[in-house]
Every structure is written in structure tokens, then in C-alpha cells.
Design an enzyme around this catalytic site. Structure first.
Site, PDB file in Angstrom:
ATOM      1  CG  ASN A  46      -0.371  -0.223   2.533  1.00  0.00           C
ATOM      2  OD1 ASN A  46       0.648  -0.893   2.666  1.00  0.00           O
ATOM      3  ND2 ASN A  46      -0.981   0.343   3.551  1.00  0.00           N
ATOM      4  CD  GLU A  48      -1.390   4.693   4.665  1.00  0.00           C
ATOM      5  OE1 GLU A  48      -0.906   5.562   5.426  1.00  0.00           O
ATOM      6  OE2 GLU A  48      -2.088   3.738   5.059  1.00  0.00           O
ATOM      7  CB  CYS A  57      -5.159  -1.496  -1.692  1.00  0.00           C
ATOM      8  SG  CYS A  57      -6.522  -0.713  -0.833  1.00  0.00           S
ATOM      9  CD  GLU A  59      -5.181  -6.043  -1.164  1.00  0.00           C
ATOM     10  OE1 GLU A  59      -4.655  -4.915  -1.107  1.00  0.00           O
ATOM     11  OE2 GLU A  59      -5.939  -6.468  -0.274  1.00  0.00           O
ATOM     12  CB  CYS A  88     -10.730  -2.554   0.254  1.00  0.00           C
ATOM     13  SG  CYS A  88     -10.100  -1.987  -1.327  1.00  0.00           S
TER      14      CYS A  88
HETATM   15  N1  THU Z   1      -5.258  -1.432   2.430  1.00  0.00           N
HETATM   16  C1  THU Z   1      -4.686  -2.278   1.515  1.00  0.00           C
HETATM   17  O1  THU Z   1      -3.523  -2.115   1.120  1.00  0.00           O
HETATM   18  N2  THU Z   1      -5.438  -3.299   1.054  1.00  0.00           N
HETATM   19  C2  THU Z   1      -6.739  -3.528   1.401  1.00  0.00           C
HETATM   20  O2  THU Z   1      -7.395  -4.341   0.788  1.00  0.00           O
HETATM   21  C3  THU Z   1      -7.320  -2.793   2.525  1.00  0.00           C
HETATM   22  C4  THU Z   1      -6.609  -1.564   2.932  1.00  0.00           C
HETATM   23  C5  THU Z   1      -4.462  -0.304   2.935  1.00  0.00           C
HETATM   24  C6  THU Z   1      -4.939   1.045   2.483  1.00  0.00           C
HETATM   25  C7  THU Z   1      -4.405   1.925   3.584  1.00  0.00           C
HETATM   26  O3  THU Z   1      -3.076   2.289   3.255  1.00  0.00           O
HETATM   27  C8  THU Z   1      -4.377   1.046   4.811  1.00  0.00           C
HETATM   28  O4  THU Z   1      -4.472  -0.287   4.337  1.00  0.00           O
HETATM   29  C9  THU Z   1      -5.489   1.313   5.795  1.00  0.00           C
HETATM   30  O5  THU Z   1      -6.715   1.321   5.179  1.00  0.00           O
END
Ligand code: THU
Length: 134
Positions: A46, A48, A57, A59, A88
Site C-alpha cells: 500500500n 498512502e 492498496c 493488491e 477492500c
Molecule cells: N489497504 C490495503 O492495502 N489493502 C486492502 O485491501 C485494505 C486496505 C491499505 C490502504 C491503507 O493504506 C491502509 O491499508 C489502511 O486502510
């Protein structure tokens, strides 16, 4: 389906990738490892952003890396987090674009498997390429 050996390798790569996550806001590091039909494995983390909604994310990073290398078929994806969080909705939709049989393996940071399912099971009734009128 994939072998236990492939599964172990994917989980290990997802756990290792997790250390590259850029998650200064949530502190929720996610690592992913995607096995393409070619045999190549693409990792993702991920990423940010100070403008929070721009975050992507792990994935989707893995899928987009693979697709930009020409891949279109995926056998499995492993996702590693501190507590085995599930993908998600947006990531489920992106994975479903390329087939409903992709095997999803959810693990914690120790590599322990907490959940496994196909993407079709995780996103029943997905909107798919076939749903677009010709
Ligand atoms: N996140 C992912 O990388 N994958 C997911 O399927 C769910 C959420 C990340 C996004 C964000 O950086 C952190 O997790 C918190 O939501």
C-alpha cells in the site's frame, strides 16, 4: 489451484513486501504477492498519500504492475497484514476483472493463513467485462 509450495512462496513474498509499505498515516502495512499464469510473481504494497483518498492498496499495486508487464491471467494472490485483514471492495473488483477463479490467500505477518477463497466467492455478483453491452 496452486501447490502448497507455490502458496508458501507467495505468502513469504507478501510478508517480505510488507516491509516496503508506505503507510505513515494508518501504520497499517500491507504486502501482496500475485502469481500470474506465466509463472511470474508480482509484489505490491500500500502507498498512502497526505491527500488520503489518493492512497492505493497493496493488491491493486500488484495487479497494476503485472498488467503493465502484459499479464492478464492470475492464479493466486497472497495478502499479508498484521491481523489478516481482508481485501477492500475496490481491490476485489480489480481482481474480478481478470477472472473469478483467482485464489485469494489472507495471512498475518507471521505468514499464518487466516482465510482462503476465490475472488468470485469474495465478490458475488461482480460487475464484469461481459456486463458491458457490445
Ligand atoms: N489497504 C490495503 O492495502 N489493502 C486492502 O485491501 C485494505 C486496505 C491499505 C490502504 C491503507 O493504506 C491502509 O491499508 C489502511 O486502510
Amino acid at each position: 489451484m496452486i501447490t502448497d509450495e507455490e502458496k508458501k512462496k507467495l505468502i513469504q513474498i507478501a510478508v517480505e513486501a510488507r516491509s516496503h509499505a508506505y503507510a505513515p498515516y494508518s501504520q497499517y502495512q500491507v504486502g501482496a504477492a500475485l502469481l500470474a499464469a506465466s509463472g511470474r510473481i508480482y509484489d505490491g504494497v500500500n502507498v498512502e498519500n497526505a491527500a488520503f483518498p489518493v492512497t492505493i492498496c497493496a493488491e491493486r499495486v500488484a495487479v497494476f504492475k503485472a498488467v503493465s508487464e502484459g499479464e492478464r491471467e492470475f492464479l493466486a494472490i497472497a495478502v499479508a497484514t498484521v491481523n489478516g485483514g481482508m481485501p477492500c471492495g475496490s481491490c476485489r473488483q480489480v481482481l474480478a476483472e481478470f477472472g473469478l477463479e483467482t485464489w485469494v490467500i489472507i495471512a498475518n505477518r507471521e505468514g499464518r493463513i487466516l482465510h482462503e477463497a476465490t475472488i468470485g466467492e469474495l465478490l458475488p455478483g461482480a460487475f464484469r467485462p461481459q456486463d458491458l453491452p457490445k
